[in-house]
Design a protein around this motif. Structure first.
Motif, short mmCIF file in Angstrom:
data_model
loop_
_atom_site.label_atom_id
_atom_site.label_comp_id
_atom_site.label_asym_id
_atom_site.label_seq_id
_atom_site.Cartn_x
_atom_site.Cartn_y
_atom_site.Cartn_z
N TRP A 84 45.24 -11.77 -41.20
CA TRP A 84 46.19 -10.93 -41.92
C TRP A 84 45.78 -9.45 -41.86
O TRP A 84 46.61 -8.58 -41.61
N TYR A 85 44.50 -9.19 -42.09
CA TYR A 85 44.04 -7.80 -42.04
C TYR A 85 44.23 -7.21 -40.64
O TYR A 85 44.68 -6.07 -40.47
N LYS A 86 43.86 -7.97 -39.63
CA LYS A 86 43.99 -7.49 -38.25
C LYS A 86 45.44 -7.18 -37.91
O LYS A 86 45.75 -6.12 -37.34
N ASP A 87 46.33 -8.10 -38.25
CA ASP A 87 47.74 -7.92 -37.90
C ASP A 87 48.38 -6.78 -38.69
O ASP A 87 49.20 -6.02 -38.16
N PHE A 88 48.00 -6.64 -39.98
CA PHE A 88 48.58 -5.55 -40.76
C PHE A 88 48.06 -4.20 -40.28
O PHE A 88 48.81 -3.22 -40.20
N ASP A 89 46.77 -4.12 -39.94
CA ASP A 89 46.23 -2.87 -39.39
C ASP A 89 46.95 -2.50 -38.10
O ASP A 89 47.24 -1.33 -37.86
N ALA A 90 47.22 -3.50 -37.26
CA ALA A 90 47.93 -3.24 -36.00
C ALA A 90 49.35 -2.75 -36.28
O ALA A 90 49.87 -1.87 -35.59
N LEU A 91 49.99 -3.31 -37.31
CA LEU A 91 51.34 -2.89 -37.68
C LEU A 91 51.35 -1.43 -38.13
O LEU A 91 52.20 -0.64 -37.71
N VAL A 92 50.39 -1.05 -38.97
CA VAL A 92 50.32 0.33 -39.45
C VAL A 92 50.07 1.29 -38.28
O VAL A 92 50.67 2.37 -38.21
N ALA A 93 49.20 0.90 -37.35
CA ALA A 93 48.94 1.75 -36.18
C ALA A 93 50.19 1.88 -35.32
O ALA A 93 50.52 2.97 -34.84
N ALA A 94 50.92 0.77 -35.14
CA ALA A 94 52.13 0.79 -34.32
C ALA A 94 53.24 1.62 -34.96
O ALA A 94 54.10 2.18 -34.26
N ALA A 95 53.21 1.73 -36.29
CA ALA A 95 54.26 2.46 -37.01
C ALA A 95 54.27 3.94 -36.66
O ALA A 95 55.26 4.62 -36.92
N ARG A 96 53.19 4.46 -36.08
CA ARG A 96 53.16 5.87 -35.67
C ARG A 96 54.11 6.13 -34.51
O ARG A 96 54.56 7.26 -34.32
N VAL A 118 44.61 4.80 -40.38
CA VAL A 118 44.49 4.08 -39.11
C VAL A 118 43.00 4.07 -38.77
O VAL A 118 42.32 5.08 -38.88
N GLY A 119 42.49 2.92 -38.37
CA GLY A 119 41.08 2.85 -38.02
C GLY A 119 40.17 2.45 -39.16
O GLY A 119 38.97 2.67 -39.10
N VAL A 120 40.72 1.87 -40.23
CA VAL A 120 39.88 1.35 -41.31
C VAL A 120 39.07 0.18 -40.76
O VAL A 120 39.58 -0.62 -39.97
N PRO A 121 37.79 0.04 -41.12
CA PRO A 121 36.97 -1.04 -40.59
C PRO A 121 37.62 -2.41 -40.77
O PRO A 121 38.22 -2.70 -41.79
N ALA A 122 37.48 -3.24 -39.75
CA ALA A 122 38.06 -4.57 -39.76
C ALA A 122 37.44 -5.44 -40.84
O ALA A 122 36.33 -5.18 -41.32
N PHE A 123 38.14 -6.50 -41.19
CA PHE A 123 37.69 -7.43 -42.21
C PHE A 123 36.27 -7.92 -41.93
O PHE A 123 35.42 -7.93 -42.82
N SER A 124 36.00 -8.33 -40.69
CA SER A 124 34.68 -8.87 -40.36
C SER A 124 33.59 -7.82 -40.50
O SER A 124 32.46 -8.12 -40.92
N LYS A 125 33.91 -6.56 -40.18
CA LYS A 125 32.92 -5.50 -40.31
C LYS A 125 32.63 -5.21 -41.78
O LYS A 125 31.48 -4.93 -42.15
N VAL A 126 33.64 -5.28 -42.62
CA VAL A 126 33.44 -5.09 -44.06
C VAL A 126 32.58 -6.23 -44.62
O VAL A 126 31.65 -6.00 -45.40
N CYS A 127 32.86 -7.46 -44.19
CA CYS A 127 32.03 -8.60 -44.62
C CYS A 127 30.59 -8.38 -44.21
O CYS A 127 29.66 -8.66 -44.99
N GLY A 128 30.37 -7.88 -42.98
CA GLY A 128 29.02 -7.64 -42.51
C GLY A 128 28.29 -6.60 -43.32
O GLY A 128 27.10 -6.75 -43.64
N ALA A 129 28.99 -5.52 -43.68
CA ALA A 129 28.36 -4.47 -44.48
C ALA A 129 28.02 -4.98 -45.87
O ALA A 129 26.96 -4.64 -46.43
N ALA A 142 29.61 3.07 -48.32
CA ALA A 142 28.91 4.23 -47.77
C ALA A 142 28.53 3.99 -46.32
O ALA A 142 28.63 4.90 -45.48
N ARG A 143 28.10 2.78 -46.00
CA ARG A 143 27.76 2.45 -44.61
C ARG A 143 28.97 2.56 -43.69
O ARG A 143 28.83 2.87 -42.51
N LEU A 144 30.14 2.31 -44.24
CA LEU A 144 31.36 2.29 -43.44
C LEU A 144 32.10 3.62 -43.43
O LEU A 144 33.15 3.74 -42.81
N GLY A 145 31.58 4.61 -44.12
CA GLY A 145 32.20 5.93 -44.11
C GLY A 145 32.56 6.47 -45.47
O GLY A 145 32.66 7.68 -45.66
N GLY A 146 32.82 5.59 -46.45
CA GLY A 146 32.97 6.02 -47.83
C GLY A 146 34.32 6.57 -48.24
O GLY A 146 34.49 6.97 -49.39
#
Length: 253
Positions: A84-96, A118-129, A142-146
């Motif tokens: 869901w996160y991946k597809d919604f992020d792709a939708l927001v990017a495509a909306a440009r 656009v470019g918010v860290p993916a779900f898996s990257k947030v889980c990793g942080a 903070a690790r992801l940009g804050g």
């Protein structure tokens, strides 16, 4: 007319209205000082989600989209939520650039398309942080940009990890064999922990697992002295106060 949800310049929530009399009211940001007009005062905002269970795991704009486009559960597993996160992020990017995607986002979002990130860290990257920092939201963000949108995402993902996704955390991993006393004593004498064997002994003593957070994340979260005291507590009684602190933090969150 209600104030915009966030500043158009820095994203800080709830800017202060300067005047409501013009057709397009002006607002001032308490964080960065920006003064701007509300670009969406003439557009009907989507209705609030209210008590939808999914709103604990994602922003309301995403909840609206999920409810429209996917057979859903109120308790998504890791694979589903990541998709869901991946597809919604792709939708927001495509909306440009895509009128169709833009129309979809405008229908579900409380913010204009151009103010969505656009470019918010993916779900898996947030889980990793979060995993690396013992599930501390501020340290992970903070690790992801804050930025504010990152804080929003970290908060939602952490809530999923604390509830529906708890079984995916290292707290729920299979218990590791206890470290030898000599290994723990060596950790207390060492200046740093670099080798694979030392790190494994550290995680076994502090958390009872073979693979847990990062060593840097443990030190960032608890500090050298608190880690040292936790190792001494383990040697004395087998207690794991830092594991208890991480679990209590997730329970409270």
């Amino acid at each position: 007319m209600d104030a915009p949800m966030s500043c158009v310049q820095c994203g800080h929530p709830h800017p202060v209205p300067i005047t409501r009399r013009p057709r397009r009211p002006r607002y001032s940001c308490r964080s960065c000082g920006a003064v701007f007009r509300d670009a969406i005062v003439d557009r009907e905002r989507p209705a609030p989600i209210g008590r939808d269970p999914l709103s604990a795991f994602m922003p309301e704009r995403m909840v609206r989209w999920v409810r429209e486009h996917d057979p859903v559960t109120d308790a998504p597993d890791r694979v589903t939520l990541a998709r869901w996160y991946k597809d919604f992020d792709a939708l927001v990017a495509a909306a440009r650039s895509s009128p169709e995607a833009r129309a979809t986002v405008e229908r579900v979002s409380e913010l204009p398309v151009d103010r969505l990130p656009v470019g918010v860290p993916a779900f898996s990257k947030v889980c990793g942080a979060l995993r690396a920092t013992c599930y501390d939201a501020e340290l992970a963000a903070a690790r992801l940009g804050g930025a504010d949108f990152i804080l929003e995402r970290v908060g939602h993902v952490r809530h999923w990890l604390a509830t529906v996704g708890r079984s995916t955390t290292w707290l729920e991993a299979r218990p590791a064999p206890p470290p030898a006393r000599a290994e723990v004593e060596a950790l207390l004498a060492a200046r740093d922990w670099y080798t694979t064997e030392q790190v494994r002994a550290l995680f076994r003593a502090l958390f009872g697992v073979d693979k847990g957070p990062s060593v840097a994340g443990v030190l960032e979260r608890f500090g050298d002295e608190r880690v040292r005291q936790a190792l001494l507590a383990y040697l004395e009684s087998g207690a794991r106060p830092l594991r208890e602190a991480v679990a209590a933090g997730l329970d409270a969150g």
